[in-house]
Write a protein that holds these residues in place. Structure first.
Motif, PDB file in Angstrom:
ATOM      1  N   PRO A  44       1.091   3.067   0.206  1.00  0.00           N
ATOM      2  CA  PRO A  44       0.030   3.837   0.859  1.00  0.00           C
ATOM      3  C   PRO A  44      -1.162   4.035  -0.076  1.00  0.00           C
ATOM      4  O   PRO A  44      -1.008   4.440  -1.224  1.00  0.00           O
ATOM      5  CB  PRO A  44       0.705   5.173   1.188  1.00  0.00           C
ATOM      6  CG  PRO A  44       2.170   4.875   1.188  1.00  0.00           C
ATOM      7  CD  PRO A  44       2.379   3.794   0.176  1.00  0.00           C
ATOM      8  N   THR A  45      -2.342   3.712   0.420  1.00  0.00           N
ATOM      9  CA  THR A  45      -3.562   3.762  -0.384  1.00  0.00           C
ATOM     10  C   THR A  45      -4.633   4.536   0.374  1.00  0.00           C
ATOM     11  O   THR A  45      -4.835   4.287   1.565  1.00  0.00           O
ATOM     12  CB  THR A  45      -4.069   2.340  -0.687  1.00  0.00           C
ATOM     13  OG1 THR A  45      -3.004   1.581  -1.283  1.00  0.00           O
ATOM     14  CG2 THR A  45      -5.247   2.375  -1.649  1.00  0.00           C
ATOM     15  N   PRO A  46      -5.299   5.467  -0.285  1.00  0.00           N
ATOM     16  CA  PRO A  46      -6.326   6.256   0.411  1.00  0.00           C
ATOM     17  C   PRO A  46      -7.548   5.424   0.769  1.00  0.00           C
ATOM     18  O   PRO A  46      -7.868   4.425   0.122  1.00  0.00           O
ATOM     19  CB  PRO A  46      -6.683   7.351  -0.601  1.00  0.00           C
ATOM     20  CG  PRO A  46      -6.317   6.772  -1.919  1.00  0.00           C
ATOM     21  CD  PRO A  46      -5.146   5.879  -1.686  1.00  0.00           C
ATOM     22  N   ARG A 221      -6.723   1.025  -6.005  1.00  0.00           N
ATOM     23  CA  ARG A 221      -6.383   2.445  -5.995  1.00  0.00           C
ATOM     24  C   ARG A 221      -7.010   3.170  -4.810  1.00  0.00           C
ATOM     25  O   ARG A 221      -6.614   4.285  -4.483  1.00  0.00           O
ATOM     26  CB  ARG A 221      -6.850   3.101  -7.305  1.00  0.00           C
ATOM     27  CG  ARG A 221      -6.074   2.626  -8.527  1.00  0.00           C
ATOM     28  CD  ARG A 221      -6.618   3.239  -9.799  1.00  0.00           C
ATOM     29  NE  ARG A 221      -6.519   4.685  -9.815  1.00  0.00           N
ATOM     30  CZ  ARG A 221      -5.436   5.363 -10.173  1.00  0.00           C
ATOM     31  NH1 ARG A 221      -4.331   4.709 -10.498  1.00  0.00           N
ATOM     32  NH2 ARG A 221      -5.439   6.674 -10.187  1.00  0.00           N
ATOM     33  N   ILE A 222      -8.006   2.560  -4.199  1.00  0.00           N
ATOM     34  CA  ILE A 222      -8.662   3.152  -3.042  1.00  0.00           C
ATOM     35  C   ILE A 222      -9.301   2.033  -2.237  1.00  0.00           C
ATOM     36  O   ILE A 222      -9.709   1.007  -2.785  1.00  0.00           O
ATOM     37  CB  ILE A 222      -9.733   4.182  -3.476  1.00  0.00           C
ATOM     38  CG1 ILE A 222     -10.333   4.903  -2.273  1.00  0.00           C
ATOM     39  CG2 ILE A 222     -10.805   3.537  -4.317  1.00  0.00           C
ATOM     40  CD1 ILE A 222     -11.266   6.052  -2.645  1.00  0.00           C
ATOM     41  N   PHE A 223      -9.361   2.200  -0.926  1.00  0.00           N
ATOM     42  CA  PHE A 223     -10.027   1.261  -0.040  1.00  0.00           C
ATOM     43  C   PHE A 223     -11.371   1.840   0.388  1.00  0.00           C
ATOM     44  O   PHE A 223     -11.528   3.059   0.497  1.00  0.00           O
ATOM     45  CB  PHE A 223      -9.185   0.980   1.208  1.00  0.00           C
ATOM     46  CG  PHE A 223      -7.888   0.269   0.902  1.00  0.00           C
ATOM     47  CD1 PHE A 223      -7.777  -0.582  -0.172  1.00  0.00           C
ATOM     48  CD2 PHE A 223      -6.779   0.458   1.719  1.00  0.00           C
ATOM     49  CE1 PHE A 223      -6.599  -1.239  -0.455  1.00  0.00           C
ATOM     50  CE2 PHE A 223      -5.594  -0.194   1.452  1.00  0.00           C
ATOM     51  CZ  PHE A 223      -5.502  -1.038   0.366  1.00  0.00           C
ATOM     52  N   GLY A 420       3.699   8.184  -8.653  1.00  0.00           N
ATOM     53  CA  GLY A 420       3.786   6.801  -9.083  1.00  0.00           C
ATOM     54  C   GLY A 420       3.401   5.824  -8.016  1.00  0.00           C
ATOM     55  O   GLY A 420       3.147   4.665  -8.298  1.00  0.00           O
ATOM     56  N   VAL A 421       3.334   6.256  -6.776  1.00  0.00           N
ATOM     57  CA  VAL A 421       2.935   5.368  -5.703  1.00  0.00           C
ATOM     58  C   VAL A 421       1.425   5.200  -5.737  1.00  0.00           C
ATOM     59  O   VAL A 421       0.705   6.167  -5.928  1.00  0.00           O
ATOM     60  CB  VAL A 421       3.396   5.925  -4.344  1.00  0.00           C
ATOM     61  CG1 VAL A 421       2.854   5.072  -3.207  1.00  0.00           C
ATOM     62  CG2 VAL A 421       4.912   5.949  -4.287  1.00  0.00           C
ATOM     63  N   ASN A 422       0.967   3.989  -5.561  1.00  0.00           N
ATOM     64  CA  ASN A 422      -0.470   3.720  -5.612  1.00  0.00           C
ATOM     65  C   ASN A 422      -1.179   4.460  -4.493  1.00  0.00           C
ATOM     66  O   ASN A 422      -1.028   4.120  -3.333  1.00  0.00           O
ATOM     67  CB  ASN A 422      -0.708   2.214  -5.485  1.00  0.00           C
ATOM     68  CG  ASN A 422      -2.170   1.883  -5.608  1.00  0.00           C
ATOM     69  OD1 ASN A 422      -2.936   2.647  -6.172  1.00  0.00           O
ATOM     70  ND2 ASN A 422      -2.559   0.749  -5.068  1.00  0.00           N
ATOM     71  N   GLY A 423      -1.936   5.488  -4.849  1.00  0.00           N
ATOM     72  CA  GLY A 423      -2.665   6.260  -3.864  1.00  0.00           C
ATOM     73  C   GLY A 423      -1.923   7.487  -3.384  1.00  0.00           C
ATOM     74  O   GLY A 423      -2.466   8.302  -2.669  1.00  0.00           O
TER      75      GLY A 423
END
Length: 434
Positions: A44-46, A221-223, A420-423
């Protein structure tokens, strides 16, 4: 040129520095949707990266307004204000979509309204050069319809290509660089002040993309989300509209000599019609293929799937980074090839160079599993996967730990809120995708 460079650096710096806080805000606001079947990323990525890009746009325009030479653009033209108005509207629609997933038809209506706002404030196509005819003046309705169509097509083409980490921002940055060279040449070489706004828009667009790319490269790290993709698409379209419909071809004094010479000399005039198409050639081709593919299957043209060009590159064996670089290569080839042709249309070397580079690109497409190895003296300058000494050891380590890693991933699912999860957390470590 120094003022353009300063504007670019300020825009990139503001975008880069604000992206981190925007990422934290996106996590707190819950703008981090679950992974869908068509998504390529695994964690999940913000979203909402477009917020930082919009403030970078505002900072670039503000700085340019206080510079000696660029301030004349704001005094003699209303186009920067028209761009800011349309950008604010399309950015707001994108932010709402990133958070609440609004309907596609509502977004389409918002795009048309944003284009209409720019038209009302003077950013519109007034005339177009037609080969064999000359300059054709457009009526108000014709100019409005053509402007709205170009804005909507460009926005959706950029939005469609935003499927891999760093892909949309990098391709638009390449396109903006080529477009700046073209617009700056018209302004500096021919002394046409009407091309200055397009040069400013291209520089600011480059800064927005360059400032966001470090946060968006794989693993992202972010979209940027729709708030970013629609925003940079609108800025790109605004530059094309400015230099196409506002610059009078008669001021370039190209109608002289024989008919054959006039045709070659008129190429720089026709390029504004072609340049926007070459800039979005790959996204536009992807857009057309997606519409045909979905309609053929009986689906809605707005239905999402995994049939885009970047998805196909991954399917034939290319890595994520390699697929992005290949798309970069072809975008630069098309954009800068058209730019070189506008400078000297009679040169055969340009055509031969484009053909040669296209052949190289096709070879790269046929080698999806080829991993280059750096020479021993340069191993310290490249990532570990390109080093000969560690290649065998890394492969052995991965094969031994592969089964354990898969078992761990099956026992511990990736969920939002896990450190630790990306985002998933604003201060968690940045993990590497496998």
């Amino acid at each position: 040129m120094r003022e353009y460079l300063l504007t670019l650096c300020i825009t990139a710096a503001v975008t880069y520095l604000l992206t981190g806080p925007v990422r934290k805000f996106a996590i707190v606001a819950g703008a981090m949707p679950e992974i869908r079947a068509r998504d390529v990323h695994r964690e999940p990525t913000p979203r909402l990266g477009g917020i930082a890009m919009f403030f970078g746009l505002c900072a670039g325009l503000l700085v340019a307004d206080h510079l000696t030479n660029l301030s004349e653009v704001f005094e003699k033209s209303n186009e920067p204000r028209a761009l800011l108005s349309g950008a604010a509207l399309i950015w707001l629609i994108g932010v709402l979509d990133d958070k609440f997933e609004i309907d596609a038809l509502i977004k389409l209506g918002g795009q048309m309204i944003a284009a209409g706002v720019m038209v009302v404030q003077g950013l519109t196509i007034l005339w177009i050069p037609v080969p064999g005819v000359g300059t054709v003046a457009l009526t108000q309705w014709q100019g409005t319809l053509l402007t709205v169509a170009l804005v909507v097509i460009t926005i959706n083409a950029v939005n469609f290509v935003d499927g891999l980490d760093g892909l949309a921002a990098g391709m638009v940055c390449i396109a903006a660089a080529a477009f700046f060279m073209y617009a700056y040449r018209i302004w500096y070489s021919y002394g046409i002040e009407a091309a200055a706004p397009a040069s400013l828009f291209a520089v600011i667009l480059m800064g927005m993309c360059l400032g966001f790319l470090p946060h968006n490269m794989h693993p992202a790290r972010i979209f940027m989300g729709d708030s970013g993709s629609m925003l940079i698409g609108l800025v790109l379209a605004a530059g094309a509209i400015s230099v196409t419909g506002q610059v009078d071809p008669d001021l370039m004094n190209l109608f002289s000599g024989s008919e054959r010479n006039s045709v070659h000399q008129m190429v720089p005039v026709y390029i504004p019609l072609v340049m926007p198409l070459t800039i979005i050639a790959i996204p536009a081709a992807d857009l057309i293929l997606a519409i045909v593919r979905r309609t053929w299957r009986g689906q809605s043209p707005f239905a999402a799937d995994r049939g885009h060009l970047h998805h196909r590159l991954l399917e034939i064996g290319h890595s994520h980074s390699r697929a992005v670089l290949i798309m970069y290569f072809f975008s630069a080839l098309i954009a800068f090839g058209a730019l070189a042709y506008s400078v000297n249309a009679a040169s055969m070397w340009i055509v031969l160079s484009v053909v040669f580079l296209s052949a190289i690109g096709l070879v790269l497409l046929l080698l999806p599993r080829f991993t280059p190895r750096a020479p021993r003296w340069a191993e310290g300058l490249v990532p570990p996967r390109y080093r000969r000494r560690r290649a065998a050891a890394s492969a052995a380590t991965e094969s031994e730990s592969g089964n354990e890693a898969v078992a761990d991933e099956e026992r511990v699912p990736v969920t939002v809120g896990v450190s630790g999860v990306n985002g998933a957390t604003a201060v968690g470590p940045r993990t590497r995708a496998r």
